[in-house]
Design an enzyme around this catalytic site. Structure first.
Site, PDB file in Angstrom:
ATOM      1  CG  HIS A  41       6.230   6.456   2.828  1.00 40.83           C
ATOM      2  ND1 HIS A  41       5.420   5.639   1.859  1.00 40.83           N
ATOM      3  CD2 HIS A  41       6.273   6.397   3.445  1.00 40.83           C
ATOM      4  CE1 HIS A  41       5.101   4.537   2.941  1.00 40.83           C
ATOM      5  NE2 HIS A  41       6.307   5.349   4.207  1.00 40.83           N
ATOM      6  CB  CYS A  51       2.459   2.159   0.883  1.00 35.59           C
ATOM      7  SG  CYS A  51       2.490   4.697   2.107  1.00 35.59           S
ATOM      8  CD  GLU A  55       5.173   7.844  -2.475  1.00 32.50           C
ATOM      9  OE1 GLU A  55       6.039   7.838  -1.853  1.00 32.50           O
ATOM     10  OE2 GLU A  55       4.956   6.710  -2.919  1.00 32.50           O
ATOM     11  CB  CYS A  96       1.987   6.967  -0.629  1.00 29.47           C
ATOM     12  SG  CYS A  96       3.923   7.533   0.165  1.00 29.47           S
TER      13      CYS A  96
END
Length: 157
Positions: free
Chosen positions: A56, A86, A58, A89
């Site tokens: 992801h 999410c 992040e 993260c």
């Protein structure tokens, strides 16, 4: 919520990162980690490109930032993300002791920065992240919506 001109500059940098994901046919989500007015970590969604569920934006930005400063604690770092994080993260932000998160648009399906759940500010965790949202929300949301419109037009999702 009031944002500074610097906040907007950094969120625009995160939007540029998100565009890199779209070019690689990943969901266009971008992030930048900023320390003392300098980007020390950049990330964009790379799940499809890397076939890695943890790739992801992040997480990529957090890893780069930690490598840049030589420490896992991201004290004094602000993370700018185009989409609400999410659970994975948000948990990484808490574990990294990130003091501040600014995200553009909320995620009504998986948001863990205040919409569906709030891992970033959970009172039983040993650290809470200051969360500010809504900066360039329309631009970030349209970037994501246009990506999914393109996929639907191609019959992919």
């Amino acid at each position: 919520m009031s944002f500074s001109a610097d906040d907007e500059k950094w969120m625009r940098a995160a939007l540029e990162e998100a565009e890199k994901a779209r070019i690689h046919e990943d969901v266009p989500i971008g992030a930048v980690a900023v320390l003392n007015g300098t980007i020390i970590g950049r990330g964009y969604n790379q799940r499809e490109a890397d076939q890695d569920p943890t790739a992801h934006a992040e997480i990529v930005a957090i890893r780069q930032a930690a490598q840049k400063i030589g420490h896992w604690r991201l004290e004094d770092v602000t993370l700018y993300c185009t989409l609400e994080p999410c659970a994975m993260c948000a948990g990484a932000m808490v574990l990294a002791r990130l003091p501040r998160l600014v995200y553009a648009t909320s995620d009504p399906k998986a948001g863990a920065g205040g919409s569906i759940m709030n891992i970033t500010c959970h009172p039983q965790l040993n650290h809470q992240v200051q969360v500010e949202s809504g900066l360039l929300a329309n631009e970030a949301a349209e970037q994501i919506r246009s990506f999914f419109r393109m996929l639907r037009a191609r019959g992919e999702k």
